[in-house]
Scaffold this active site. Structure first.
Site, PDB file in Angstrom:
ATOM      1  N   GLN A 113      -4.378  -1.962   9.691  1.00 36.89           N
ATOM      2  CA  GLN A 113      -4.327  -3.273   9.047  1.00 36.89           C
ATOM      3  C   GLN A 113      -4.880  -4.356   9.968  1.00 36.89           C
ATOM      4  O   GLN A 113      -4.522  -4.430  11.142  1.00 36.89           O
ATOM      5  CB  GLN A 113      -2.876  -3.596   8.629  1.00 36.89           C
ATOM      6  CG  GLN A 113      -2.726  -4.832   7.771  1.00 36.89           C
ATOM      7  CD  GLN A 113      -3.337  -4.706   6.378  1.00 36.89           C
ATOM      8  OE1 GLN A 113      -3.540  -3.613   5.860  1.00 36.89           O
ATOM      9  NE2 GLN A 113      -3.647  -5.833   5.770  1.00 36.89           N
ATOM     10  N   LYS A 158       0.843  -1.209   0.000  1.00 35.51           N
ATOM     11  CA  LYS A 158       0.000   0.000   0.000  1.00 35.51           C
ATOM     12  C   LYS A 158       0.877   1.257   0.000  1.00 35.51           C
ATOM     13  O   LYS A 158       0.595   2.214  -0.712  1.00 35.51           O
ATOM     14  CB  LYS A 158      -0.942  -0.021   1.221  1.00 35.51           C
ATOM     15  CG  LYS A 158      -2.018  -1.104   1.087  1.00 35.51           C
ATOM     16  CD  LYS A 158      -2.826  -1.333   2.360  1.00 35.51           C
ATOM     17  CE  LYS A 158      -3.749  -2.551   2.187  1.00 35.51           C
ATOM     18  NZ  LYS A 158      -4.526  -2.891   3.373  1.00 35.51           N
ATOM     19  N   ASP A 183     -10.641   2.531   4.151  1.00 38.74           N
ATOM     20  CA  ASP A 183     -10.991   1.113   3.955  1.00 38.74           C
ATOM     21  C   ASP A 183     -12.503   0.966   3.787  1.00 38.74           C
ATOM     22  O   ASP A 183     -12.981  -0.072   3.310  1.00 38.74           O
ATOM     23  CB  ASP A 183     -10.594   0.294   5.190  1.00 38.74           C
ATOM     24  CG  ASP A 183      -9.254  -0.403   5.031  1.00 38.74           C
ATOM     25  OD1 ASP A 183      -8.916  -0.799   3.901  1.00 38.74           O
ATOM     26  OD2 ASP A 183      -8.566  -0.568   6.054  1.00 38.74           O
TER      27      ASP A 183
HETATM   28  N1  GUN Z   1      -6.515  -7.201   6.130  1.00 41.76           N
HETATM   29  C1  GUN Z   1      -6.801  -7.904   5.013  1.00 41.76           C
HETATM   30  N2  GUN Z   1      -7.341  -7.102   4.080  1.00 41.76           N
HETATM   31  C2  GUN Z   1      -7.417  -5.873   4.615  1.00 41.76           C
HETATM   32  C3  GUN Z   1      -7.873  -4.612   4.127  1.00 41.76           C
HETATM   33  O1  GUN Z   1      -8.352  -4.455   2.997  1.00 41.76           O
HETATM   34  N3  GUN Z   1      -7.755  -3.566   5.000  1.00 41.76           N
HETATM   35  C4  GUN Z   1      -7.255  -3.699   6.250  1.00 41.76           C
HETATM   36  N4  GUN Z   1      -7.203  -2.612   7.022  1.00 41.76           N
HETATM   37  N5  GUN Z   1      -6.822  -4.861   6.717  1.00 41.76           N
HETATM   38  C5  GUN Z   1      -6.897  -5.929   5.909  1.00 41.76           C
END
Ligand code: GUN
Length: 292
Positions: A99, A55, A122
């Site tokens: 995350q 990211k 998100d």
């Molecule tokens: N863990 C797995 N996929 C995601 C996601 O899209 N966002 C976040 N914050 N954690 C994750």
């Protein structure tokens, strides 16, 4: 047997990144604020480290500012909630993510609900979830948003189609069902881990979306000819032939299912890259809205 087309999420996400990078150039030219995405990573989960680093790299590619905050596995919930409050207030941060998964001592629900919806890129907060069905949606949940974008860019019609979603998670399955119904005008059947006789539903699907995390759950005899398959599964399975020692496996048994499909997403390279593209789109939107 139909000849299927691969839905190339990698290519579409690259197209979206190019579009975003152009917008960032214009923002810079006009001396406007450059979007800033922050990420919070708690603990030592190796997959989470890779996801978050990807990211941050994506931010650099499109010209966003980014900051990564790493905390130890033993961090308390109170300390994390304080960090989130600080980010909610920080005028330079336009959007941030925490995350998941989090260590056991921390409630994901409390964490998500502490994030201010305006910066929830998100799209996990209850407010953004509820606003999926509002005439003015907020920030859409990133993975379902990415899937809708894939369907649009491949000109796959959803109106009046029977979309079967397998999985009802807060982050993917449940909001995806809502988006397909409200934005996509599809007839949606929401299946999940408790569904009896799953294949009686999957066989009816014009569009089958699977987000369970069980490799090989969907086999060839469970789908009809011409189906569109969106595989959200990304389970790490051991593979000694790979340098990393593992590979990513989808929920769909590709070799059996693909020959019956009109379109199908591969794993990796299908839905995965679209989650990051959506995160960038949400951050751009959050930045513009905050600086209007
Ligand atoms: N863990 C797995 N996929 C995601 C996601 O899209 N966002 C976040 N914050 N954690 C994750």
């Amino acid at each position: 047997m139909s000849s299927y087309k691969l839905i190339d999420g990698k290519k579409i996400s690259q197209d979206i990144e190019k579009e975003i990078a152009e917008e960032v150039k214009l923002l810079k030219k006009d001396k406007m604020k450059v979007p800033h995405l922050a990420a919070i990573l708690v603990g030592n989960d190796p997959a989470s480290h890779i996801y978050v680093e990807n990211k941050v790299k994506a931010c650099h590619r499109v010209g966003f500012d980014s900051t990564l905050f790493k905390f130890s596995e033993t961090m308390t919930e109170a300390k994390l909630l304080k960090e989130i409050e600080r980010m909610n207030q920080d005028p330079d941060i336009d959007g941030f993510i925490v995350q998941l998964p989090l260590p056991d001592q921390i409630s994901e629900e409390r964490v998500i609900e502490t994030i201010t919806p305006e910066k929830d890129v998100d799209g996990f907060t209850n407010q953004n979830y509820g606003r999926i069905i509002s005439p003015q949606p907020g920030l859409l949940p990133a993975t379902p948003f990415g899937i809708m974008e894939l369907l649009k860019r491949y000109k796959i019609k959803t109106t009046g189609k029977h979309a079967v979603v397998v999985g009802h998670s807060r982050t993917v399955g449940a909001p995806l069902g809502m988006l397909l119904s409200h934005e996509g005008n599809a007839t949606v059947t929401q299946c999940h881990v408790h569904t009896h006789n799953l294949e009686s539903f999957t066989k009816q699907a014009d569009i089958l979306c699977v987000a369970v995390g069980k490799p090989g759950l969907i086999t060839g005899n469970m789908v009809k000819e011409g189906v569109v398959v969106i595989d959200v599964g990304t389970t790490r399975v051991k593979d000694p032939s790979k340098k990393s020692g593992f590979r990513l496996a989808g929920d769909v048994l590709f070799d059996e299912v693909a020959p019956k499909c009109s379109f199908i997403t591969p794993v990796p390279g299908g839905v995965g890259p679209m989650t990051i593209a959506s995160l960038l789109l949400n951050t751009l939107k959050a930045c513009k809205q905050r600086n209007e």
